[in-house]
Design an enzyme around this catalytic site. Structure first.
Site, PDB file in Angstrom:
ATOM      1  N   TRP A 231       0.862  -1.177   0.000  1.00 19.80           N
ATOM      2  CA  TRP A 231       0.000   0.000   0.000  1.00 19.80           C
ATOM      3  C   TRP A 231       0.902   1.230   0.000  1.00 19.80           C
ATOM      4  O   TRP A 231       1.854   1.307   0.778  1.00 19.80           O
ATOM      5  CB  TRP A 231      -0.917   0.072   1.234  1.00 19.80           C
ATOM      6  N   GLU A 272      -3.058  -2.914  -2.560  1.00 24.02           N
ATOM      7  CA  GLU A 272      -4.201  -2.321  -1.842  1.00 24.02           C
ATOM      8  C   GLU A 272      -4.557  -0.945  -2.393  1.00 24.02           C
ATOM      9  O   GLU A 272      -3.726  -0.047  -2.462  1.00 24.02           O
ATOM     10  CB  GLU A 272      -3.847  -2.192  -0.354  1.00 24.02           C
ATOM     11  N   LYS A 274      -7.070   2.692  -2.589  1.00 20.78           N
ATOM     12  CA  LYS A 274      -7.704   3.640  -1.668  1.00 20.78           C
ATOM     13  C   LYS A 274      -8.373   4.724  -2.499  1.00 20.78           C
ATOM     14  O   LYS A 274      -7.862   5.100  -3.557  1.00 20.78           O
ATOM     15  CB  LYS A 274      -6.627   4.241  -0.759  1.00 20.78           C
ATOM     16  N   ASP A 305      -9.668  -2.801   1.391  1.00 16.47           N
ATOM     17  CA  ASP A 305      -9.781  -2.291   2.762  1.00 16.47           C
ATOM     18  C   ASP A 305     -11.175  -1.692   2.910  1.00 16.47           C
ATOM     19  O   ASP A 305     -11.571  -0.823   2.121  1.00 16.47           O
ATOM     20  CB  ASP A 305      -8.688  -1.233   2.989  1.00 16.47           C
ATOM     21  N   HIS A 308     -11.724   2.082   2.617  1.00 19.27           N
ATOM     22  CA  HIS A 308     -11.080   2.801   1.509  1.00 19.27           C
ATOM     23  C   HIS A 308     -11.996   3.152   0.354  1.00 19.27           C
ATOM     24  O   HIS A 308     -11.539   3.347  -0.770  1.00 19.27           O
ATOM     25  CB  HIS A 308      -9.900   1.984   0.982  1.00 19.27           C
ATOM     26  N   HIS A 332      -8.737  -6.056   4.266  1.00 19.03           N
ATOM     27  CA  HIS A 332      -8.366  -5.266   5.426  1.00 19.03           C
ATOM     28  C   HIS A 332      -9.685  -4.868   6.068  1.00 19.03           C
ATOM     29  O   HIS A 332     -10.329  -3.923   5.631  1.00 19.03           O
ATOM     30  CB  HIS A 332      -7.550  -4.035   5.026  1.00 19.03           C
ATOM     31  N   ASP A 340     -12.462   9.217   8.954  1.00 24.49           N
ATOM     32  CA  ASP A 340     -11.493   8.194   9.339  1.00 24.49           C
ATOM     33  C   ASP A 340     -11.867   6.834   8.763  1.00 24.49           C
ATOM     34  O   ASP A 340     -13.037   6.458   8.759  1.00 24.49           O
ATOM     35  CB  ASP A 340     -11.419   8.082  10.865  1.00 24.49           C
ATOM     36  N   ASP A 342     -10.327   3.969   9.819  1.00 23.64           N
ATOM     37  CA  ASP A 342      -9.638   2.955  10.625  1.00 23.64           C
ATOM     38  C   ASP A 342     -10.143   2.811  12.050  1.00 23.64           C
ATOM     39  O   ASP A 342      -9.352   2.587  12.960  1.00 23.64           O
ATOM     40  CB  ASP A 342      -8.133   3.264  10.650  1.00 23.64           C
ATOM     41  N   ASP A 372      -7.449  -4.148   9.917  1.00 26.41           N
ATOM     42  CA  ASP A 372      -6.670  -2.909   9.782  1.00 26.41           C
ATOM     43  C   ASP A 372      -7.408  -1.759  10.451  1.00 26.41           C
ATOM     44  O   ASP A 372      -8.315  -1.170   9.861  1.00 26.41           O
ATOM     45  CB  ASP A 372      -6.412  -2.600   8.299  1.00 26.41           C
TER      46      ASP A 372
HETATM   47  C1  RNT Z   1      -3.704   2.817   4.741  1.00 28.20           C
HETATM   48  C2  RNT Z   1      -3.868   1.382   4.450  1.00 28.20           C
HETATM   49  C3  RNT Z   1      -2.764   0.487   4.976  1.00 28.20           C
HETATM   50  C4  RNT Z   1      -2.312   0.867   6.363  1.00 28.20           C
HETATM   51  C5  RNT Z   1      -1.292  -0.057   6.968  1.00 28.20           C
HETATM   52  C6  RNT Z   1      -0.681   0.529   8.205  1.00 28.20           C
HETATM   53  O1  RNT Z   1      -4.796   3.557   4.438  1.00 28.20           O
HETATM   54  O2  RNT Z   1      -5.094   0.923   4.930  1.00 28.20           O
HETATM   55  O3  RNT Z   1      -3.179  -0.841   4.911  1.00 28.20           O
HETATM   56  O4  RNT Z   1      -3.388   0.983   7.234  1.00 28.20           O
HETATM   57  O5  RNT Z   1      -0.354  -0.349   6.032  1.00 28.20           O
HETATM   58 ZN    ZN Z   2      -5.484  -1.179   4.838  1.00 23.36          ZN
END
Ligand code: RNT
Ligand code: ZN
Length: 464
Positions: A231, A272, A274, A305, A308, A332, A340, A342, A372
């Protein structure tokens, strides 16, 4: 599927690992004894009340045509890949004092943050002892142990992760890996593999190449393929004048990064995407379309993810589409809240939908379930436990679904019956099955694990 990256144990998702298993988890060993449980495998003791509750619940599910013993067996053979970075706010042990950057932000200042790799490993072991099943560790390159020596990220070697490998071998864990394309002076422009300067790109390509070899060394040593996930944060805060050039550069860089053939039973490459990040609101080079095309054309694992995408877009709806075109998927699992992406995973509607899709489609052997999220405003170990247990609960709910009955109603056009049954399932005695599962696998029931966290806070974290 041409040139697909299949691991040695391609029938499953990679958790047939070498090692001494519970050796490093004395708390679980204490709970172990020889009494038989109804659910079949990995037999541990269960209290009479939880057995009795389970028996009643099992009957209820049997009434719907669902065999809960089978569901529990499937659940216990489904590993999660637990991300090390929840444990220390993505700090790592490089010691260069760089901000995380890359548009990643960890908020909160909960006491007890681990200061050394050993402290992080101890916290991780604590978390694992509170999560039923056998899982994996997901490591980032900044968690290298270089013995106080400064080692450039482009020069990292398997030996810098020897302590992690030994520990994982001892604990019977598989390891997954990530090159770290942030928290570094050469990432401060907001560009890495797609940087206009070829020497910057070269540095990051070398880092990626080094990390793939490290990933392969984990896979080789632990007997289970390591998923090495790329990523990068590259993107623009404001409207770009050229969306094409960085994407072309990224294809070139990735092709070079992945050039060396590695045994897929040791290492599997993932990419990955985003949609946007902090500071890359207008344009992200590695978008979903970019990586979907890249993964299909280069036979890579696609990483989705859950945080994302646009807030109204859901990963659960993408799984059955992308798995028509890619061989393997890395998830993820995360939870987006406004800006946010995460937050700690909870048993949300979307999490349950993701799990249902994995189970209904028969995708579990092709999907690596990574977590994640990062939250430093609550106990970091509890965050791991809450997120992991939520994922497992979602999977168990999915495994307990009478899918055939729902499908039958669907094809007959009985959408009324389908919706009624979906609602009925929400009041089934799922909690009794889950508690029994936890207990039979040597992990505390839902109401009990928090006490172990509190005691760990008193005895260990408060001393840091
Ligand atoms: C970032 C990605 C990635 C990170 C990790 C720490 O937006 O989700 O996967 O969270 O690499
Ligand atoms: Zn991620």
């Amino acid at each position: 599927m041409r040139g697909s990256q299949r691991g040695r144990d391609s029938g499953g998702n990679g958790n047939r690992i070498r090692g001494r298993g519970l050796a490093r988890f004395p708390e679980r060993q204490v709970r172990r004894n020889n009494r038989a449980c109804n659910c079949g495998s990995a037999i541990l003791d269960c209290t009479l009340s939880s057995q009795a509750a389970y028996s009643l619940a099992r009957e209820r599910y049997a009434g719907l045509g669902v065999d809960s013993d089978t569901a529990l067996r499937k659940l216990s053979s489904t590993p999660l890949s637990l991300h090390c970075w929840q444990g220390d706010d993505i700090g790592g042990f490089e010691g260069a004092g760089e901000d995380i950057g890359g548009g990643l932000a960890v908020t909160g200042n909960y006491p007890g943050q681990p200061r050394t790799p050993d402290e992080l490993r101890r916290d991780f072991e604590k978390a694992l002892s509170l999560i039923p099943g056998r899982h994996r560790l997901n490591l980032h390159a900044i968690y290298a142990e270089t013995g106080g020596k400064t080692v450039g990220r482009d020069e990292l070697l398997p030996e810098h992760f020897a302590a992690w490998t030994d520990w994982a071998l001892d604990a019977g864990l598989g390891i997954d890996f990530n090159p770290t394309f942030f928290a570094h002076p050469l990432a401060n422009d907001g560009f890495t593999l797609a940087h206009p300067d070829s020497s910057v790109r070269r540095f990051w390509i070398n880092h990626g190449q080094a990390c793939r070899r490290i990933g392969a060394s984990f896979g080789n040593a632990l007997g289970s393929p390591c998923v090495t996930n790329v990523w990068i944060p590259d993107g623009y805060k404001d409207l770009p004048a050229d969306r094409k050039a960085p994407r072309r550069l990224l294809v070139e860089s990735l092709d070079e990064l992945f050039r060396e053939p590695l045994d897929p039973s040791h290492n599997l490459d993932a990419v990955e995407c985003k949609l946007f990040g902090l500071g890359s609101e207008s344009y992200v080079v590695g978008s979903h379309e970019f990586y979907l095309g890249y993964a299909i054309s280069r036979c890579k694992v696609l990483c989705l993810d859950a945080g994302h995408f646009h807030p109204t877009e859901v990963v659960s709806d993408k799984i059955s589409s992308v798995l028509l075109w890619v061989d393997r998927l890395l998830l993820h699992v995360s939870r987006g809240v406004r800006w946010d992406s995460d937050h700690v995973v909870i048993l949300s509607d979307e999490l349950r939908e993701i799990a249902k899709e994995l189970v209904r489609g028969g995708y579990l052997p092709r999907v690596h379930i990574g977590l994640d999220f990062f939250d430093a405003s609550i106990n970091r170990i509890a965050a791991w436990v809450i997120g992991s247990r939520a994922m497992l609960k979602a999977l168990l709910l999915a495994l307990l679904e009478p899918t055939a009955a729902l499908r039958e109603m669907e094809v007959k056009g009985d959408y009324t019956g389908r919706l009624a049954m979906q609602e009925q399932l929400l009041t089934m005695p799922f909690g009794a099955i889950w508690d029994y599962y936890c207990e039979s696998r040597g992990a505390p029931q839902e109401s009990a694990w928090i006490h172990e966290i509190r005691s760990y806070e008193r005895t260990v974290l408060s001393g840091r």
